[in-house]
Design a protein around this motif. Structure first.
Motif, PDB file in Angstrom:
ATOM      1  N   GLU A 175       0.803  -1.132  -0.001  1.00  0.00           N
ATOM      2  CA  GLU A 175       0.083   0.018  -0.003  1.00  0.00           C
ATOM      3  C   GLU A 175       0.937   1.345  -0.030  1.00  0.00           C
ATOM      4  O   GLU A 175       0.650   2.241  -0.656  1.00  0.00           O
ATOM      5  N   GLU A 176       1.933   1.274   0.680  1.00  0.00           N
ATOM      6  CA  GLU A 176       2.881   2.455   0.683  1.00  0.00           C
ATOM      7  C   GLU A 176       3.515   2.526  -0.662  1.00  0.00           C
ATOM      8  O   GLU A 176       3.695   3.635  -1.090  1.00  0.00           O
ATOM      9  N   SER A 177       3.679   1.445  -1.336  1.00  0.00           N
ATOM     10  CA  SER A 177       4.315   1.737  -2.594  1.00  0.00           C
ATOM     11  C   SER A 177       3.422   2.312  -3.698  1.00  0.00           C
ATOM     12  O   SER A 177       3.858   2.673  -4.635  1.00  0.00           O
ATOM     13  N   VAL A 178       2.019   2.266  -3.417  1.00  0.00           N
ATOM     14  CA  VAL A 178       1.077   2.930  -4.434  1.00  0.00           C
ATOM     15  C   VAL A 178       0.320   4.151  -3.658  1.00  0.00           C
ATOM     16  O   VAL A 178      -0.520   4.778  -4.232  1.00  0.00           O
ATOM     17  N   ARG A 179       1.100   4.682  -2.613  1.00  0.00           N
ATOM     18  CA  ARG A 179       0.652   5.917  -2.023  1.00  0.00           C
ATOM     19  C   ARG A 179       1.200   7.108  -2.938  1.00  0.00           C
ATOM     20  O   ARG A 179       2.084   7.737  -2.515  1.00  0.00           O
ATOM     21  N   ASN A 180       0.383   7.469  -4.044  1.00  0.00           N
ATOM     22  CA  ASN A 180       0.799   8.394  -4.760  1.00  0.00           C
ATOM     23  C   ASN A 180       0.025   9.728  -4.566  1.00  0.00           C
ATOM     24  O   ASN A 180       0.020  10.487  -5.360  1.00  0.00           O
ATOM     25  N   LEU A 181      -0.912   9.675  -3.765  1.00  0.00           N
ATOM     26  CA  LEU A 181      -2.019  10.740  -3.497  1.00  0.00           C
ATOM     27  C   LEU A 181      -1.823  11.107  -1.932  1.00  0.00           C
ATOM     28  O   LEU A 181      -1.390  10.262  -1.110  1.00  0.00           O
ATOM     29  N   SER A 182      -2.349  12.517  -1.711  1.00  0.00           N
ATOM     30  CA  SER A 182      -2.194  12.827  -0.070  1.00  0.00           C
ATOM     31  C   SER A 182      -3.546  11.988   0.442  1.00  0.00           C
ATOM     32  O   SER A 182      -4.475  11.522  -0.048  1.00  0.00           O
ATOM     33  N   GLU A 183      -3.803  12.242   1.846  1.00  0.00           N
ATOM     34  CA  GLU A 183      -4.632  11.492   2.510  1.00  0.00           C
ATOM     35  C   GLU A 183      -6.041  12.414   1.957  1.00  0.00           C
ATOM     36  O   GLU A 183      -7.119  11.757   1.779  1.00  0.00           O
ATOM     37  N   GLU A 184      -5.620  13.615   1.872  1.00  0.00           N
ATOM     38  CA  GLU A 184      -7.179  14.277   1.577  1.00  0.00           C
ATOM     39  C   GLU A 184      -7.502  14.039   0.079  1.00  0.00           C
ATOM     40  O   GLU A 184      -8.772  14.042  -0.034  1.00  0.00           O
ATOM     41  N   GLU A 185      -6.307  13.698  -0.946  1.00  0.00           N
ATOM     42  CA  GLU A 185      -6.793  13.212  -2.197  1.00  0.00           C
ATOM     43  C   GLU A 185      -7.505  11.832  -2.183  1.00  0.00           C
ATOM     44  O   GLU A 185      -8.359  11.924  -3.100  1.00  0.00           O
ATOM     45  N   PHE A 186      -6.865  11.006  -1.169  1.00  0.00           N
ATOM     46  CA  PHE A 186      -7.707   9.832  -1.277  1.00  0.00           C
ATOM     47  C   PHE A 186      -9.098   9.863  -0.896  1.00  0.00           C
ATOM     48  O   PHE A 186     -10.033   9.085  -1.132  1.00  0.00           O
ATOM     49  N   GLU A 187      -9.233  10.843   0.303  1.00  0.00           N
ATOM     50  CA  GLU A 187     -10.685  10.747   0.785  1.00  0.00           C
ATOM     51  C   GLU A 187     -11.547  11.419  -0.511  1.00  0.00           C
ATOM     52  O   GLU A 187     -12.682  10.835  -0.692  1.00  0.00           O
ATOM     53  N   THR A 188     -11.122  12.443  -1.306  1.00  0.00           N
ATOM     54  CA  THR A 188     -11.804  13.069  -2.300  1.00  0.00           C
ATOM     55  C   THR A 188     -11.993  11.908  -3.527  1.00  0.00           C
ATOM     56  O   THR A 188     -13.137  11.713  -3.815  1.00  0.00           O
ATOM     57  N   LEU A 189     -10.973  11.239  -3.736  1.00  0.00           N
ATOM     58  CA  LEU A 189     -11.093   9.868  -4.780  1.00  0.00           C
ATOM     59  C   LEU A 189     -12.290   8.899  -4.061  1.00  0.00           C
ATOM     60  O   LEU A 189     -13.247   8.647  -5.094  1.00  0.00           O
ATOM     61  N   ASN A 190     -12.192   8.638  -2.775  1.00  0.00           N
ATOM     62  CA  ASN A 190     -13.245   7.607  -2.250  1.00  0.00           C
ATOM     63  C   ASN A 190     -14.715   8.278  -2.462  1.00  0.00           C
ATOM     64  O   ASN A 190     -15.740   7.507  -2.777  1.00  0.00           O
ATOM     65  N   ASN A 191     -14.818   9.584  -1.990  1.00  0.00           N
ATOM     66  CA  ASN A 191     -16.107  10.355  -2.101  1.00  0.00           C
ATOM     67  C   ASN A 191     -16.637  10.274  -3.564  1.00  0.00           C
ATOM     68  O   ASN A 191     -17.926   9.923  -3.810  1.00  0.00           O
ATOM     69  N   LEU A 192     -15.836  10.578  -4.476  1.00  0.00           N
ATOM     70  CA  LEU A 192     -16.209  10.480  -5.847  1.00  0.00           C
ATOM     71  C   LEU A 192     -16.701   9.414  -6.428  1.00  0.00           C
ATOM     72  O   LEU A 192     -17.520   8.994  -7.162  1.00  0.00           O
ATOM     73  N   LEU A 193     -15.817   8.179  -5.944  1.00  0.00           N
ATOM     74  CA  LEU A 193     -16.223   6.621  -6.437  1.00  0.00           C
ATOM     75  C   LEU A 193     -17.514   6.214  -5.828  1.00  0.00           C
ATOM     76  O   LEU A 193     -18.304   5.613  -6.530  1.00  0.00           O
ATOM     77  N   ASP A 194     -17.828   6.707  -4.840  1.00  0.00           N
ATOM     78  CA  ASP A 194     -18.929   6.264  -3.768  1.00  0.00           C
ATOM     79  C   ASP A 194     -20.050   7.199  -4.601  1.00  0.00           C
ATOM     80  O   ASP A 194     -21.217   6.458  -4.948  1.00  0.00           O
ATOM     81  N   LYS A 195     -19.950   8.429  -4.930  1.00  0.00           N
ATOM     82  CA  LYS A 195     -20.878   9.128  -5.744  1.00  0.00           C
ATOM     83  C   LYS A 195     -21.236   8.408  -7.075  1.00  0.00           C
ATOM     84  O   LYS A 195     -22.451   8.271  -7.317  1.00  0.00           O
TER      85      LYS A 195
END
Length: 150
Positions: free
Chosen positions: A126-146
């Protein structure tokens, strides 16, 4: 590189089409990278998913129907996956005490130990694919859920 370069496609019908292609491509990319972690342990991604579900239920048992409901890949054959995991000694089947027609599935000690070992490897992966910030991951999760209408 972006999705257009990765798949060598110059145009997309729309941004929606491009996003769908990008999600499907990224899913395959993540799946391939994750499979590298499971392969040395003789596991597939669906088998790993079943073991994680069973660990979440542990020490209680699960039914095959519960496993089907919780699996990420709904097209996987949960019964066949459980058969393979049982042959490897990673799960056990027991007759359900409440319904003699039903069978309970429980993760074995060997299965728990294997998951513990894989957990450390997955944390590194997981650390090897951590190319986004926590905030960006949160936004991505929200967009995918939406996108899925959640």
């Amino acid at each position: 590189m972006g999705i257009a370069e990765d798949i060598k496609q110059k145009q997309f019908n729309s941004e929606l089409h491009k996003a769908i292609v990008n999600i499907i491509y990224t899913n395959g990319w993540l799946h391939q990278k994750q499979s590298v972690v499971f392969k040395p342990h003789g596991l597939t991604t669906p088998q790993y998913n079943i073991l994680r579900i069973l660990r979440g239920q542990y020490p209680g048992p699960s039914t095959v129907n519960l496993l089907i409901d919780r699996m990420m890949d709904k097209s996987s054959n949960a019964s066949r996956i459980v058969d393979k995991l049982e042959m490897k000694g990673l799960v056990e089947r027991r007759q359900c005490s409440g319904d003699r027609r039903a069978v309970d599935v429980i993760i074995s000690e060997e299965g728990l130990k294997l998951l513990e070992k894989i957990d450390n490897e997955m944390n590194e992966w997981e650390e090897s694919v951590r190319n986004l910030s926590e905030e960006e991951f949160e936004t991505l999760n929200n967009l995918l859920d939406k996108l899925r209408g959640c």
